[in-house]
Write a protein that holds these residues in place. Sequence first.
Motif, PDB file in Angstrom:
ATOM      1  N   ALA A   1      -5.657   4.086  -6.900  1.00 17.80           N
ATOM      2  CA  ALA A   1      -5.851   3.861  -5.467  1.00 17.80           C
ATOM      3  C   ALA A   1      -6.627   5.021  -4.850  1.00 17.80           C
ATOM      4  O   ALA A   1      -7.473   4.816  -3.975  1.00 17.80           O
ATOM      5  CB  ALA A   1      -4.505   3.693  -4.771  1.00 17.80           C
ATOM      6  N   LEU A   2      -6.347   6.232  -5.296  1.00 21.57           N
ATOM      7  CA  LEU A   2      -7.053   7.401  -4.765  1.00 21.57           C
ATOM      8  C   LEU A   2      -8.529   7.374  -5.165  1.00 21.57           C
ATOM      9  O   LEU A   2      -9.405   7.710  -4.364  1.00 21.57           O
ATOM     10  CB  LEU A   2      -6.391   8.690  -5.269  1.00 21.57           C
ATOM     11  N   MET A   3      -8.812   6.964  -6.409  1.00 22.71           N
ATOM     12  CA  MET A   3     -10.204   6.912  -6.855  1.00 22.71           C
ATOM     13  C   MET A   3     -10.970   5.800  -6.152  1.00 22.71           C
ATOM     14  O   MET A   3     -12.169   5.931  -5.893  1.00 22.71           O
ATOM     15  CB  MET A   3     -10.272   6.747  -8.379  1.00 22.71           C
ATOM     16  N   ARG A   4     -10.296   4.704  -5.832  1.00 23.72           N
ATOM     17  CA  ARG A   4     -10.963   3.626  -5.095  1.00 23.72           C
ATOM     18  C   ARG A   4     -11.196   4.012  -3.637  1.00 23.72           C
ATOM     19  O   ARG A   4     -12.050   3.436  -2.960  1.00 23.72           O
ATOM     20  CB  ARG A   4     -10.108   2.340  -5.153  1.00 23.72           C
ATOM     21  N   THR A   5     -10.429   4.991  -3.147  1.00 21.39           N
ATOM     22  CA  THR A   5     -10.504   5.416  -1.747  1.00 21.39           C
ATOM     23  C   THR A   5     -11.497   6.560  -1.543  1.00 21.39           C
ATOM     24  O   THR A   5     -12.163   6.648  -0.512  1.00 21.39           O
ATOM     25  CB  THR A   5      -9.107   5.861  -1.262  1.00 21.39           C
ATOM     26  N   ALA A   6     -11.610   7.454  -2.530  1.00 25.74           N
ATOM     27  CA  ALA A   6     -12.394   8.683  -2.385  1.00 25.74           C
ATOM     28  C   ALA A   6     -13.890   8.413  -2.323  1.00 25.74           C
ATOM     29  O   ALA A   6     -14.393   7.387  -2.795  1.00 25.74           O
ATOM     30  CB  ALA A   6     -12.081   9.630  -3.543  1.00 25.74           C
ATOM     31  N   ASP A   7     -14.610   9.374  -1.737  1.00 31.79           N
ATOM     32  CA  ASP A   7     -16.070   9.327  -1.691  1.00 31.79           C
ATOM     33  C   ASP A   7     -16.690  10.205  -2.768  1.00 31.79           C
ATOM     34  O   ASP A   7     -17.877  10.076  -3.075  1.00 31.79           O
ATOM     35  CB  ASP A   7     -16.557   9.812  -0.319  1.00 31.79           C
ATOM     36  N   LEU A   8     -15.884  11.104  -3.335  1.00 34.34           N
ATOM     37  CA  LEU A   8     -16.363  12.047  -4.343  1.00 34.34           C
ATOM     38  C   LEU A   8     -15.188  12.470  -5.207  1.00 34.34           C
ATOM     39  O   LEU A   8     -14.079  12.661  -4.709  1.00 34.34           O
ATOM     40  CB  LEU A   8     -16.964  13.290  -3.658  1.00 34.34           C
TER      41      LEU A   8
END
Length: 362
Positions: A253-260
Motif C-alpha cells: 500500500a505504501l509503494m502504491r501511494t508513494a511518489d518516490l
Amino acid sequence: MNKRFLIASGGTGGHFYPGLALGKELRRQGFAVLFVVRKNDPAAQILDTHKLRYKEIDFTGLPRSVNPLRHLKFWAKFFKSLNQTRRIIKDFRPDAAVGTGGYISFPLIFTAHFMGVKTAVHDSNARLGLANRVCGKFADLFMLGLPVDKKIRNSVLTSTPIRGEFADAADRTAVLEGLGLDPAKRTALIFGGSQGAKGLNAASAQAVKELAKTARGWQFIHITGERWFGVIREEYAGLGNIAVLPYSHEIYALMRTADLAVCRSGASTLAELIYCRLPAILVPFPHAAADHQYYNAKILQEAGCALLVREDKNLEENLLEAFKRVTGKGRQLASMRGSYSRLHIPNPMTASKEIVKLLRHL
C-alpha cells in the motif's frame, strides 16, 4: 491426473517469495505442491501460515572460509541432503522440480535430474548466483527475472513473481492520513529491507533533515527496521512531515501511494518497483554476492527509471544530491515513471501464471 511439483525455496526473501508466489498459483490451479526447505529455515513458518506443505533437508551453504572443519561439515551435510532429497522425490513422485535460487536449490535440481524428473530454475537477479550457475547445467528450463549479460541455455525472461496484494488499489488519502501525513504533498518512501540498513538509514536521515529546509512540497515515510527504529526516530526529533516506522506489513500500500522510493535493489524489490512504476533512488547493498544488487539497479538506471547511488564514504552527500535532482522543480518524476515502458520486462503480477504455463509443458 494433475501434475505434481516440488519447489526448493527459502533463505533470503529474494529467493523465497518468488517460490511462495509460484507455489500459491500452482495450488490455485489445482496442482499438488510440496516445498523443500532448509532445516530450521524461518520460511517454514510462512509456509505453515499459507497452509503449504513442505519437507526439511539438512543442508548448508558452501563455506567462504578455508577452515577444514567447516568444509568437512559441508560435505557431510551435502551427501546427507542428497539422500534426504532422493527419498522426498521417491515418495512424492513429482512431474517437475523447481529451484528459485539459493543453495537449497542444488540438492533438489541435481538429484531430480539424475532421477529422470524434469527440472526448472528461476533466478531473479541480473547476475546469476553460484547455486543457479551450477543448477543451470542440469535444468531443462531456466527462467530469468531480469535480463542477464550472457546467453543461457533454455532460458526465458519471465520477470519475478510478486505478492498479489500489490494489485490491490491503495487509498492514498487514507494511507497518508493514517500516518499523520498530508495527502496533498509528494511522498518519498525510504526502506532498507525487513532488517533495515544501517548505512542507508543514517545517510537518508541526514539527507531528509537537510531537504526539510527547502523541499516544502515533500514529506517522508522512513521504514527503519526494528533494530534502528529508536536511533532514527531520535534523528528526526522536532521535524514534521516525517513518519518513522520500524516495519510495515502493508509495504504494498505504501509503494502504491508513494511518489518516490529510496531503497536497496534486491530482485524482489525491483519487481515491485517495476509493477508499481515507482521512480526510485537505488542504493545497492555493497556486500551482496557478486555485487548483484548493483547490476540489478543498473538495469533501471539505464532505462531512466531510477538513479543509482553507491554506498561508500560519500553516500550521504551523493544521496542528498540525488534527492535534490528528483524533488526539484521540473518533470523528472514523470519522466522516470514513464521510462518503465522501456524495460520490456514481463508483468511481475502475472509472472506466476506464465511460469505455470511453462512448467506444464516441460
